[in-house]
Design a protein around this motif. Structure first.
Motif, short mmCIF file in Angstrom:
data_model
loop_
_atom_site.label_atom_id
_atom_site.label_comp_id
_atom_site.label_asym_id
_atom_site.label_seq_id
_atom_site.Cartn_x
_atom_site.Cartn_y
_atom_site.Cartn_z
N GLU A 14 0.83 -1.20 0.00
CA GLU A 14 0.00 0.00 0.00
C GLU A 14 0.86 1.25 0.00
O GLU A 14 1.90 1.31 0.66
CB GLU A 14 -0.91 0.02 1.23
N THR A 15 0.41 2.23 -0.74
CA THR A 15 1.04 3.54 -0.77
C THR A 15 -0.08 4.57 -0.92
O THR A 15 -1.24 4.25 -0.69
CB THR A 15 2.08 3.64 -1.91
N VAL A 16 0.27 5.77 -1.29
CA VAL A 16 -0.74 6.82 -1.47
C VAL A 16 -0.56 7.48 -2.83
O VAL A 16 0.52 7.44 -3.42
CB VAL A 16 -0.67 7.89 -0.35
N ASN A 17 -1.63 8.09 -3.27
CA ASN A 17 -1.63 8.86 -4.51
C ASN A 17 -2.62 9.99 -4.30
O ASN A 17 -3.39 9.99 -3.34
CB ASN A 17 -2.03 7.98 -5.69
N LEU A 18 -2.62 10.95 -5.21
CA LEU A 18 -3.56 12.07 -5.09
C LEU A 18 -4.91 11.68 -5.65
O LEU A 18 -5.01 11.04 -6.70
CB LEU A 18 -3.01 13.29 -5.83
N ASP A 19 -5.96 12.08 -4.95
CA ASP A 19 -7.32 11.79 -5.35
C ASP A 19 -7.76 12.77 -6.44
O ASP A 19 -7.32 13.91 -6.47
CB ASP A 19 -8.24 11.92 -4.13
N GLY A 20 -8.64 12.33 -7.31
CA GLY A 20 -9.21 13.20 -8.33
C GLY A 20 -8.45 13.20 -9.63
O GLY A 20 -7.42 12.53 -9.77
N PRO A 21 -8.96 13.96 -10.58
CA PRO A 21 -8.34 14.01 -11.91
C PRO A 21 -6.97 14.69 -11.87
O PRO A 21 -6.71 15.52 -11.00
CB PRO A 21 -9.32 14.81 -12.75
N PRO A 22 -6.10 14.34 -12.82
CA PRO A 22 -4.78 14.98 -12.88
C PRO A 22 -4.90 16.50 -13.00
O PRO A 22 -5.82 17.01 -13.63
CB PRO A 22 -4.16 14.39 -14.14
N THR A 23 -3.96 17.19 -12.37
CA THR A 23 -3.92 18.65 -12.40
C THR A 23 -2.52 19.07 -12.85
O THR A 23 -1.53 18.66 -12.23
CB THR A 23 -4.23 19.24 -11.02
N HIS A 24 -2.43 19.87 -13.88
CA HIS A 24 -1.15 20.30 -14.43
C HIS A 24 -0.26 20.90 -13.35
O HIS A 24 -0.67 21.81 -12.63
CB HIS A 24 -1.38 21.31 -15.56
N GLU A 25 0.96 20.38 -13.23
CA GLU A 25 1.99 20.84 -12.30
C GLU A 25 1.60 20.68 -10.84
O GLU A 25 2.20 21.30 -9.95
CB GLU A 25 2.40 22.29 -12.60
N HIS A 26 0.59 19.86 -10.56
CA HIS A 26 0.18 19.58 -9.18
C HIS A 26 -0.03 18.09 -8.99
O HIS A 26 -1.07 17.64 -8.48
CB HIS A 26 -1.07 20.38 -8.81
N GLU A 27 0.96 17.32 -9.42
CA GLU A 27 0.95 15.87 -9.23
C GLU A 27 2.07 15.51 -8.24
O GLU A 27 2.91 16.35 -7.91
CB GLU A 27 1.17 15.16 -10.57
N ILE A 28 2.09 14.27 -7.81
CA ILE A 28 3.08 13.85 -6.81
C ILE A 28 4.50 14.16 -7.24
O ILE A 28 5.30 14.65 -6.46
CB ILE A 28 2.91 12.35 -6.47
N HIS A 29 4.83 13.91 -8.51
CA HIS A 29 6.21 14.17 -8.96
C HIS A 29 6.54 15.67 -8.98
O HIS A 29 7.70 16.04 -9.09
CB HIS A 29 6.46 13.53 -10.33
#
Length: 100
Positions: free
Chosen positions: A80-95
């Protein structure tokens, strides 16, 4: 309900979150309750499983700014890990977050 924020993430070679720099926050003042601390991603997973909110922070023109909530991701092997909820957002992703 407790609310936490993640200021920085540690990623493995495949881009999965393995650790964080995080802490509890006061959502009325947008200030840390305590200074953020480095933790294994399992602590974030546990907080989310308890129903606590965990938000990503992104560097912006006025310092760290709140982004989307985290959610738990479970792989076929049970990891298990985590990721961001919801649709992708330009320049606001985990990386795009600051790294540990």
């Amino acid at each position: 309900m407790k609310v936490h924020a993640v200021a920085r993430v540690r990623l493995d070679a495949d881009g999965r979150v393995t650790g964080v720099d995080w802490g509890p926050v006061n959502t009325e003042t947008n200030e840390w309750h305590t200074e953020p601390a480095i933790a294994d991603v399992s602590e974030v997973v546990a907080a989310l499983n308890r129903g606590e909110d965990v938000f990503a922070l992104f560097a912006g023109p006025h310092g760290l700014e709140p982004g989307r909530r985290f959610r738990v991701v479970t792989y076929d092997n049970g990891w298990e890990t985590v990721n961001l909820d919801g649709p992708p957002t330009h320049e606001h992703e985990i990386h795009d977050m600051l790294h540990v």
